[in-house]
Motif scaffolding. Structure first.
Motif, short mmCIF file in Angstrom:
data_model
loop_
_atom_site.label_atom_id
_atom_site.label_comp_id
_atom_site.label_asym_id
_atom_site.label_seq_id
_atom_site.Cartn_x
_atom_site.Cartn_y
_atom_site.Cartn_z
N SER A 38 0.84 -1.20 0.00
CA SER A 38 0.00 0.00 0.00
C SER A 38 0.88 1.24 0.00
N TYR A 39 0.93 1.94 -1.12
CA TYR A 39 1.75 3.15 -1.18
C TYR A 39 1.18 4.24 -0.29
N ASP A 63 5.32 23.82 3.38
CA ASP A 63 3.96 23.69 2.87
C ASP A 63 3.80 22.56 1.86
N VAL A 64 4.84 22.36 1.04
CA VAL A 64 4.77 21.35 -0.02
C VAL A 64 6.07 20.54 -0.05
N ALA A 65 5.94 19.25 -0.34
CA ALA A 65 7.12 18.40 -0.50
C ALA A 65 6.82 17.36 -1.58
N PHE A 66 7.89 16.81 -2.16
CA PHE A 66 7.77 15.78 -3.20
C PHE A 66 8.22 14.44 -2.62
N PHE A 67 7.50 13.39 -2.98
CA PHE A 67 7.80 12.04 -2.49
C PHE A 67 7.89 11.07 -3.66
N LEU A 68 8.93 10.24 -3.64
CA LEU A 68 9.13 9.27 -4.73
C LEU A 68 9.26 7.88 -4.10
N ASP A 69 8.28 7.03 -4.36
CA ASP A 69 8.23 5.69 -3.77
C ASP A 69 8.78 4.66 -4.75
N MET A 70 10.01 4.21 -4.51
CA MET A 70 10.67 3.26 -5.40
C MET A 70 10.12 1.84 -5.27
N LYS A 71 9.26 1.62 -4.29
CA LYS A 71 8.66 0.29 -4.13
C LYS A 71 7.58 0.07 -5.19
N VAL A 72 7.03 1.17 -5.70
CA VAL A 72 6.01 1.11 -6.75
C VAL A 72 6.71 0.92 -8.09
N GLU A 73 6.20 0.03 -8.92
CA GLU A 73 6.84 -0.22 -10.23
C GLU A 73 6.79 1.04 -11.09
N SER A 74 7.76 1.18 -11.97
CA SER A 74 7.94 2.43 -12.72
C SER A 74 6.80 2.77 -13.68
N GLY A 107 10.61 -6.11 -9.75
CA GLY A 107 10.11 -5.52 -8.52
C GLY A 107 11.17 -5.27 -7.46
N GLU A 108 12.41 -5.66 -7.74
CA GLU A 108 13.50 -5.45 -6.78
C GLU A 108 14.54 -4.50 -7.36
N LEU A 109 14.93 -3.51 -6.58
CA LEU A 109 15.92 -2.53 -7.01
C LEU A 109 17.07 -2.46 -6.02
N LYS A 110 18.20 -1.95 -6.48
CA LYS A 110 19.33 -1.67 -5.59
C LYS A 110 19.66 -0.19 -5.73
N PHE A 111 20.36 0.35 -4.74
CA PHE A 111 20.63 1.78 -4.72
C PHE A 111 22.09 2.03 -4.36
N SER A 112 22.62 3.14 -4.87
CA SER A 112 24.02 3.44 -4.61
C SER A 112 24.26 4.95 -4.63
N ASN A 113 25.27 5.38 -3.89
CA ASN A 113 25.67 6.78 -3.81
C ASN A 113 26.99 7.00 -4.54
N LYS A 199 11.26 29.16 -0.64
CA LYS A 199 12.25 28.29 0.00
C LYS A 199 12.41 27.01 -0.81
N LYS A 200 13.54 26.34 -0.61
CA LYS A 200 13.79 25.10 -1.34
C LYS A 200 12.80 24.01 -0.92
N ILE A 201 12.31 23.30 -1.92
CA ILE A 201 11.38 22.20 -1.67
C ILE A 201 12.17 20.92 -1.45
N ILE A 202 11.68 20.09 -0.54
CA ILE A 202 12.33 18.81 -0.25
C ILE A 202 11.74 17.71 -1.12
N LEU A 203 12.61 16.91 -1.71
CA LEU A 203 12.22 15.69 -2.43
C LEU A 203 12.81 14.53 -1.65
N THR A 204 11.99 13.57 -1.29
CA THR A 204 12.52 12.39 -0.60
C THR A 204 12.24 11.13 -1.42
N ILE A 205 13.27 10.33 -1.61
CA ILE A 205 13.16 9.08 -2.35
C ILE A 205 13.32 7.93 -1.37
N TYR A 206 12.35 7.02 -1.34
CA TYR A 206 12.36 5.94 -0.37
C TYR A 206 11.97 4.62 -1.02
N TYR A 207 12.15 3.54 -0.26
CA TYR A 207 11.93 2.19 -0.79
C TYR A 207 11.36 1.29 0.30
#
Length: 207
Positions: A38-39, A63-74, A107-113, A199-207
């Protein structure tokens, strides 16, 4: 003869009643079955976390933020524009992830910096100023966590791409080199939010 007809009639009524009852019954959920993701629940959790973060960091837009759910298929909407002030979802769209994040397992991803990994990185980003590059207007991203601290040096930016579809798809969409890459029409939605924010908006990417 009459008794045979009565028997068949009774059997028909029994079968019909049984079938209808089964139709209304809830399906049995086995203990070993995989729960449906459930996203909405995950988004709510991430929203609360960002609110706590912004409470300690007044220099960002609260007031506003962006969210990116990597668990959801593209191929499904997984980039969310959220109104933190009124607690509601304003918009959502498709977004591509880094080609290096592919594992070969659906459905499975990996992440790197790491630089040149072509992977997406999880964590919070501050959306910086815009510039004109290979894909037209794009926004610089500044990683705020250890998991994405190299975002600026890796040239990870928020940009549009003509091959990213606007509507949801039953199959995966194209990948980026690690950047959150969106449809041109959806980019216009994000652009208005970013450019109109003091002000700068926050984008958060999660999995």
């Amino acid at each position: 003869m009459k008794s045979k007809i009565f028997f068949l009639f009774s059997l028909l009524i029994f079968c019909t009643t049984f079938a209808c009852r089964n139709k209304d019954e809830k399906p049995t959920i086995h203990k070993n079955s995989k729960p449906i993701y459930s996203y909405e629940e995950k988004l709510k959790s991430e929203v609360n976390e960002i609110k706590r973060f912004l409470g300690k960091s007044p220099k960002y837009n609260s007031d506003v933020a962006f969210f990116l759910d990597m668990k959801v298929e593209s191929g499904r909407n997984r980039f969310f524009v959220y109104d933190l002030k009124h607690d509601k979802l304003l918009d959502k769209g498709l977004v591509g992830h880094g080609s290096g994040s592919e594992t070969g397992i659906y459905g499975e991803l990996k992440f790197s910096n790491v630089k040149n990994s072509n992977c997406s990185s999880l964590g919070k980003y501050a959306i910086g100023g815009s510039y004109t590059g290979r894909f037209g207007k794009a926004y610089k991203l500044y990683g705020l966590d250890k998991s994405n601290s190299n975002a600026f040096d890796r040239n990870i930016v928020l940009h549009k791409y003509e091959d990213v579809p606007f509507e949801e798809q039953p199959y995966p969409i194209c990948n980026s080199l690690g950047c959150p890459m969106v449809n041109e029409k959806f980019f216009n939605v994000l652009e208005k939010q970013i450019d109109n924010s003091k002000k700068k908006i926050i984008l958060t990417i999660y999995y």
